[in-house]
Design a protein around this motif. Sequence first.
Motif, PDB file in Angstrom:
ATOM      1  N   VAL A  65       0.849  -1.188   0.000  1.00  6.92           N
ATOM      2  CA  VAL A  65       0.000   0.000   0.000  1.00  6.92           C
ATOM      3  C   VAL A  65       0.886   1.240   0.000  1.00  6.92           C
TER       4      VAL A  65
ATOM      5  N   ASP B 153      -9.328  -3.322  -3.742  1.00 12.70           N
ATOM      6  CA  ASP B 153      -8.791  -1.981  -3.460  1.00 12.70           C
ATOM      7  C   ASP B 153      -9.410  -1.365  -2.203  1.00 12.70           C
TER       8      ASP B 153
ATOM      9  N   GLU C  91      -2.972   7.848   6.313  1.00 14.33           N
ATOM     10  CA  GLU C  91      -4.378   8.037   6.680  1.00 14.33           C
ATOM     11  C   GLU C  91      -4.866   6.893   7.570  1.00 14.33           C
TER      12      GLU C  91
ATOM     13  N   GLU D  64       0.727   7.358   1.338  1.00 18.96           N
ATOM     14  CA  GLU D  64      -0.375   8.281   1.654  1.00 18.96           C
ATOM     15  C   GLU D  64      -1.541   7.543   2.310  1.00 18.96           C
ATOM     16  N   THR D  65      -1.883   6.390   1.771  1.00 21.10           N
ATOM     17  CA  THR D  65      -2.960   5.586   2.341  1.00 21.10           C
ATOM     18  C   THR D  65      -2.562   5.059   3.717  1.00 21.10           C
TER      19      THR D  65
ATOM     20  N   GLN E  86     -11.467   1.999   3.844  1.00 19.97           N
ATOM     21  CA  GLN E  86     -10.685   2.977   3.090  1.00 19.97           C
ATOM     22  C   GLN E  86     -10.398   2.411   1.708  1.00 19.97           C
ATOM     23  N   ARG E  87     -10.490   3.252   0.702  1.00 24.17           N
ATOM     24  CA  ARG E  87     -10.045   2.901  -0.639  1.00 24.17           C
ATOM     25  C   ARG E  87      -8.524   3.068  -0.619  1.00 24.17           C
ATOM     26  N   ILE E  88      -7.825   2.168  -1.275  1.00 23.54           N
ATOM     27  CA  ILE E  88      -6.365   2.234  -1.212  1.00 23.54           C
ATOM     28  C   ILE E  88      -5.759   2.545  -2.581  1.00 23.54           C
ATOM     29  N   SER E  89      -4.533   2.979  -2.500  1.00 24.56           N
ATOM     30  CA  SER E  89      -3.698   3.067  -3.692  1.00 24.56           C
ATOM     31  C   SER E  89      -2.534   2.105  -3.456  1.00 24.56           C
ATOM     32  N   HIS E  90      -2.092   1.450  -4.475  1.00 29.46           N
ATOM     33  CA  HIS E  90      -0.985   0.513  -4.367  1.00 29.46           C
ATOM     34  C   HIS E  90      -0.242   0.455  -5.698  1.00 29.46           C
TER      35      HIS E  90
END
Length: 141
Positions: free
Chosen positions: A37, A79, A44, A40-41, A135-139
């Motif tokens: 991950v 995600d 948070e 930034e995620t 939470q929606r994630i970015s990876h």
Amino acid sequence: MMQRTKARTASCEWHLDDFKPSAVRRMVENTLSLWGVFAETIDEAKLITSEVVTNAATHVRPELRRGCLVRLRVSLSRDTLRFEISDPDPRPPRLIPAAHDDEHHRGLAIVDALAMDWGSRAAVSGFGKVVWWTQRISHPW
């Protein structure tokens, strides 16, 4: 071809008597980093987790503290991250508006602002409650 992500889960628990929010933040950071991950995620997630576990540790009624646990469960599916924090106090959390100069009552406002969704429910065991959020994630994959 799109690569599918396997669902992942991690959990841990702490005694309320020697509870330290920093240990929970470290667990979240280490777990989400291992899962790929983005930072930034993770930041948070650590902030929200810190607010919820601090509320649990602070607001559990004194008669329920001794020998009781705070439990954290984190899961990743596609995600979306889902967090669940359980504690022995059955009272649900309350979102209380904070006055401009108030140093308290901001934790759930942070959760409400950063999480996709959140809520609480009675624990399946019938003892205490679970506060959860997603939470929606970015990876990178």
